[in-house]
Write an enzyme that holds these catalytic residues in place. Sequence first.
Site, PDB file in Angstrom:
ATOM      1  N   ALA A 100       0.821  -1.214   0.000  1.00  0.00           N
ATOM      2  CA  ALA A 100       0.000   0.000   0.000  1.00  0.00           C
ATOM      3  C   ALA A 100       0.857   1.266   0.000  1.00  0.00           C
ATOM      4  CB  ALA A 100      -0.924  -0.012   1.214  1.00  0.00           C
ATOM      5  N   GLY A 101       2.164   1.102  -0.195  1.00  0.00           N
ATOM      6  CA  GLY A 101       3.035   2.273  -0.298  1.00  0.00           C
ATOM      7  C   GLY A 101       3.412   2.895   1.038  1.00  0.00           C
ATOM      8  N   ASP A 147      12.743   4.308   2.291  1.00  0.00           N
ATOM      9  CA  ASP A 147      11.823   3.657   3.246  1.00  0.00           C
ATOM     10  C   ASP A 147      12.580   3.216   4.503  1.00  0.00           C
ATOM     11  OD1 ASP A 147      10.255   3.901   1.016  1.00  0.00           O
ATOM     12  OD2 ASP A 147       9.493   1.854   1.031  1.00  0.00           O
TER      13      ASP A 147
END
Length: 322
Positions: A100-101, A147
Amino acid sequence: MRNGRFEPVILGTGSACGKAILVGEHFVVWGGTALAVPLTGARCDVKLSIAPAPRTEILFPEFPADERMRKAARLAARAFLGRRARRIEIELASNLPAGAGLGASAAFSVALLRAFSVALETGDEDVIAQKALDLERIFHGHPSGIDSTTIAYEAPCYVKTGDRFVGRARGAKGPLAGFIDLAPGGLFLLADSGERHDTAVAVSAVGRMAETAAGRRTIEKLTQVSETIALQTATALRQGDWPYVGSMMTENHYLLAALGVSTERLETLRRAAVGAGALGAKLTGAGAGGFLLALTTPSGAARIRRALCAAGTPRIIEQTTG
Ligand code: MEV
């Protein structure tokens, strides 16, 4: 028993947040800069038990772990235990949706590494950030590090990769990374499109564009524009100039749409957010579904929340700045 002594079972716990990329995703894979914030309320929690065993076994007793998670766990175990054989049980609780990013794989990697670090009483933040990037390679092939860096330090961060990263030059140094400042007063609303993707697939779809000379030139041009957006956004975030941050996020969305990573659902949510007064709105992360990221100030939030719900989002996550 070893050398006549019983070795105890050791336990460790680790927790890690999700992340939202404010600007620069995808382009950071092509030499650009990305800025991201941690999502402090969306988390992955890991509990670990490490017991002596004749051979190494890694078990997820109550979680349907896929092959990439098992491989990442083996790499984490090797990093902390070397060749010592152990039976490792991993319990996982997460409110971060995968694909979902929002950095679910990096959050799993960081939470797991933290649990090993607590259990074995070794390793600091920098070690965890570095090893998390190694684990991310299992999930995404050639991640930029935005990330894992944001999640490992649980702080707003930038990552700039540069030409050598794109060219995969031999001996190239890792990407440049650091913290960014955010003034208080902004509010990010993240609305779920309900669509899911695989980041590695979304990144290689953009990579296919670069297989022709014209496609490659397009990516290079868009990356240059994205670079300006990232620099301007970093300044505006520090100054708390939310209308300007919002307009940069929207510009960034158009560039991402030109790469082909937006979807009809994301566009519907984007129109709803902007129509209800959001200062800016964009897809976040790899795209091809996932979440829409909208910027507002607290006074404008209720109207945008209502509009996003009316447009069909099943879930909204909120993150303040500052
Ligand atoms: C994924 O969250 C962000 C991407 O830019 C990939 C990466 O930076 O590794 C799409």
